[in-house]
Design an enzyme around this catalytic site. Structure first.
Site, PDB file in Angstrom:
ATOM      1  CG  ASP A   1      -2.084   4.879   5.064  1.00  0.00           C
ATOM      2  OD1 ASP A   1      -1.950   3.787   5.642  1.00  0.00           O
ATOM      3  OD2 ASP A   1      -3.153   5.254   4.553  1.00  0.00           O
TER       4      ASP A   1
ATOM      5  CD  GLU B   1      -6.816   5.113   2.390  1.00  0.00           C
ATOM      6  OE1 GLU B   1      -7.859   5.179   3.063  1.00  0.00           O
ATOM      7  OE2 GLU B   1      -5.702   4.828   2.891  1.00  0.00           O
TER       8      GLU B   1
ATOM      9  CG  ASP C   1      -5.721   7.658   4.742  1.00  0.00           C
ATOM     10  OD1 ASP C   1      -6.606   8.311   4.145  1.00  0.00           O
ATOM     11  OD2 ASP C   1      -5.955   6.615   5.390  1.00  0.00           O
TER      12      ASP C   1
ATOM     13  CE  LYS D   1      -7.019   8.292   8.169  1.00  0.00           C
ATOM     14  NZ  LYS D   1      -7.712   7.122   8.730  1.00  0.00           N
TER      15      LYS D   1
ATOM     16  NE  ARG E   1     -11.057  -1.274   3.177  1.00  0.00           N
ATOM     17  CZ  ARG E   1     -11.691  -1.419   4.334  1.00  0.00           C
ATOM     18  NH1 ARG E   1     -12.851  -2.038   4.384  1.00  0.00           N
ATOM     19  NH2 ARG E   1     -11.148  -0.954   5.442  1.00  0.00           N
TER      20      ARG E   1
ATOM     21  CE  LYS F   1      -3.422   2.457   2.882  1.00  0.00           C
ATOM     22  NZ  LYS F   1      -4.347   2.369   4.039  1.00  0.00           N
TER      23      LYS F   1
ATOM     24  CG  ASP G   1     -10.323   7.173   6.485  1.00  0.00           C
ATOM     25  OD1 ASP G   1      -9.187   7.139   5.949  1.00  0.00           O
ATOM     26  OD2 ASP G   1     -10.498   7.302   7.711  1.00  0.00           O
TER      27      ASP G   1
HETATM   28  N1  BES Z   1      -4.555   4.036   6.880  1.00  0.00           N
HETATM   29  C1  BES Z   1      -5.724   3.759   7.617  1.00  0.00           C
HETATM   30  C2  BES Z   1      -5.519   2.660   8.663  1.00  0.00           C
HETATM   31  C3  BES Z   1      -4.620   2.983   9.830  1.00  0.00           C
HETATM   32  C4  BES Z   1      -5.147   3.484  11.007  1.00  0.00           C
HETATM   33  C5  BES Z   1      -3.255   2.744   9.760  1.00  0.00           C
HETATM   34  C6  BES Z   1      -4.313   3.774  12.081  1.00  0.00           C
HETATM   35  C7  BES Z   1      -2.426   3.033  10.828  1.00  0.00           C
HETATM   36  C8  BES Z   1      -2.951   3.548  11.991  1.00  0.00           C
HETATM   37  C9  BES Z   1      -6.830   3.301   6.671  1.00  0.00           C
HETATM   38  O1  BES Z   1      -6.814   3.855   5.400  1.00  0.00           O
HETATM   39  C10 BES Z   1      -8.123   3.707   7.290  1.00  0.00           C
HETATM   40  O2  BES Z   1      -8.412   4.870   7.309  1.00  0.00           O
HETATM   41  N2  BES Z   1      -8.866   2.739   7.773  1.00  0.00           N
HETATM   42  C11 BES Z   1     -10.131   2.960   8.379  1.00  0.00           C
HETATM   43  C12 BES Z   1     -11.125   2.148   7.587  1.00  0.00           C
HETATM   44  C13 BES Z   1     -12.547   2.468   7.818  1.00  0.00           C
HETATM   45  C14 BES Z   1     -12.900   3.845   7.350  1.00  0.00           C
HETATM   46  C15 BES Z   1     -13.390   1.421   7.093  1.00  0.00           C
HETATM   47  C16 BES Z   1     -10.055   2.477   9.811  1.00  0.00           C
HETATM   48  O3  BES Z   1      -9.387   1.466  10.068  1.00  0.00           O
HETATM   49  O4  BES Z   1     -10.654   3.113  10.671  1.00  0.00           O
HETATM   50 ZN    ZN Z   2      -5.032   4.501   4.720  1.00  0.00          ZN
HETATM   51 MN    MN Z   3      -7.917   5.652   5.246  1.00  0.00          MN
END
Ligand code: BES
Ligand code: ZN
Ligand code: MN
Length: 509
Positions: free
Chosen positions: A300, A361, A282, A289, A363, A277, A359
């Site tokens: 990220d 993103e 992000d 966020k 996947r 990734k 968010d």
């Molecule tokens: N990059 C984040 C995941 C993440 C969170 C990595 C904290 C490192 C530390 C990912 O893109 C994300 O935002 N995930 C969300 C998904 C949700 C919106 C379905 C999450 O895990 O809250």
């Molecule tokens: Zn992310």
């Molecule tokens: Mn995200």
């Protein structure tokens, strides 16, 4: 601004008879009996000093503890005030001691030595009278190279700062193969530090095209092939997931592709693809966020950096495997042009995907990265991604989550990760969870009402199809929220060591 650490590591069979005040001797101490392994290397006076400190309770040998001090070290009968600098390092209990514990202890020691203005450290290898396993010496050296990493590239004014320059690994119980281990450790740890440095870069300094440029620069240095795609090519080829996530930013997306071909390989040989990734920042996009949740998101792209770092190591260590690293790189930004919740993208695999939450993103871009790996002819795939906060809730920052569609391939990756000291925990990929990725209007959706790691993995599995595939959700171990004895706050370089172990594993899974 660029201050790489060049630690020279050498091997010797005995301690030098004298050490200057810029040198120190590092000695491991176990928390339980016998406290002092490898003691036969020490001079009588050093051994005596260590025994006194341990017996007197000054140093208990607990994990993550160390003590740098000066001891009188005149040999018996001498009255002169010869002093030696001694660095005691806690090894914890014998029962818990392994290569990983030694890696951490070595990392802690070099940091302590550097902070104590030691320029050469003589490191007595704990051996307990047994031959020293090559893996232990490799872990020790890896720990030392990793331990000296600092995210100080943007600190001015300390160009001439003192640092630990030399590490002398002292053991009378090793064969000549230990020298090779030191070299392999250097390559692997420097590659992990290379990846770490990219993950520590602020988002503004590493937009997708700059990420691609750094990858190409590295590829040229080590003789890897570059086959990256620019934004126009991404659109023209139909990587709609990557294009969609990248469209909100003025910084164009990129698909970074590096390849390693061993000497004498042919295009019919198996190809393993590592997909990472590469979200260079992000923000969450329109599903933005808030607050401090966003700060860490400059890293990220840690999975992307790790797969590139693994190829950097491969180019030097030359495994007999064809390899590709594929990094879908984009900046996830809200703007007038940004993808909106409810928009539908057409992915490279041909499936349509409803983007319910911008968010989620990772996947979406990985779906295209995985499909691209299959198009290149990959027979096996591993993806590395800082994909979900939920995996951190489940496993903390010590283990990554492992998801797979193939048990043998899962076992091969799990075993490589264990050998590398980067443990993983297997999680399910199952259609029991399919409601969370079913869309009433598209083939799939990217978010099903809960931010769980399991439905993210299930969605990716649809893009892996029947190609053996492992997904490592590394959101936890990719980043140290607080400074550690063996590492500063920030990126860890997680994953490079596992992939290197994997490419050398004899598994044909
Ligand atoms: N990059 C984040 C995941 C993440 C969170 C990595 C904290 C490192 C530390 C990912 O893109 C994300 O935002 N995930 C969300 C998904 C949700 C919106 C379905 C999450 O895990 O809250
Ligand atoms: Zn992310
Ligand atoms: Mn995200």
């Amino acid at each position: 601004m660029n201050k790489p650490n060049r630690l020279t590591v050498e091997l010797s069979r005995a301690l030098p008879p004298e050490t200057s005040s810029a040198e120190a001797v590092a000695v491991g101490v176990f928390a339980d009996e016998p406290h002092l392994p490898g003691a036969e290397i020490l001079t009588a006076s050093l051994l005596h000093a260590c025994e006194q400190l341990v017996r007197g309770g000054e140093f208990k040998g607990e994990e993550d503890t160390s003590l740098l001090l000066r001891v009188a070290a005149g040999e018996e009968g001498e009255t002169s005030g010869v002093a030696r600098r001694l660095l005691l390092m806690g090894l914890g209990a014998h029962a818990d001691f392994d290569a990983d514990a030694l890696r951490r202890a070595a990392g802690m020691c070099v940091r302590e030595a550097r902070d104590g203005h030691v320029s050469a450290l003589h490191f007595v290898v704990p051996s307990e009278g047994l031959p020293v396993a090559p893996g232990m010496v490799r872990a020790l050296a890896e720990g030392a190279h990793l331990g000296l990493y600092e995210n100080d590239f943007y600190q001015t004014g300390d160009e001439g700062k003192e640092t630990l320059e030399r590490l002398n690994v002292v053991t009378s119980r090793g064969g000549d193969e230990l020298g090779l281990e030191l070299e392999r450790a250097r390559v692997v740890a420097e590659s992990a530090n290379w990846a770490r440095r990219l993950a520590d870069e602020p988002g503004a300094s590493l937009p997708p095209r700059e990420f691609a440029r750094r990858a190409a620069e590295m590829a040229e240095e080590f003789g890897l092939t570059v086959e990256s795609l620019d934004a126009g090519e991404i659109r023209a080829l139909g990587l709609g997931g990557l294009a969609g996530i990248g469209q909100g930013s003025d910084e164009e997306p990129a698909l970074i592709v590096l390849r390693y071909e061993p000497v004498g390989s042919s295009p019919e040989d198996e190809l393993w693809a590592f997909v990472g990734k590469g979200i260079t920042f992000d923000t969450g996009g329109i599903s933005i966020k808030h607050g401090l949740d966003m700060y860490e998101m400059k890293s990220d792209m840690a999975g992307g950096a790790a797969v590139l770092g693994a190829l950097r190591a491969a180019a030097q260590l030359r495994p007999r495997r064809r390899l590709a690293a594929i990094v879908p790189a984009a900046e996830n930004m809200p703007s007038e042009k940004a993808i909106k919740p409810g928009d539908i993208v057409r992915t490279f695999a041909g499936f349509t995907l409803e983007v319910v939450d911008t968010d989620a993103e990772g996947r979406v871009v990985l779906a295209d990265g995985i499909a691209y790996a299959r198009r290149l002819g990959a027979s096996r795939i591993v993806d590395l991604a800082t994909l979900t906060g939920s995996i951190i809730v489940a496993l903390g920052d010590h283990r990554a989550g492992l998801f797979a569609n193939d048990d043998a391939w899962a076992a091969a990756v799990e075993s490589a990760a264990a050998r590398a000291g980067e443990p993983v925990w297997r999680m399910p990929v199952s259609d029991d969870y399919k409601k969370r990725i079913e869309s009433p209007i598209a083939d799939f959706k990217n978010y099903g009402g809960r931010p769980d790691a399991t439905s993210a993995a299930l969605l990716l599995s649809k893009f892996a199809g029947d190609t053996p595939w492992v997904h490592l959700d590394m959101a936890g171990p990719s980043w140290h929220t607080d400074p550690q004895p063996h590492a500063p706050q920030g990126a860890t370089g997680w994953g490079v060591r596992t992939l290197v172990e994997l490419m050398f594993g004899d598994s044909d899974a």
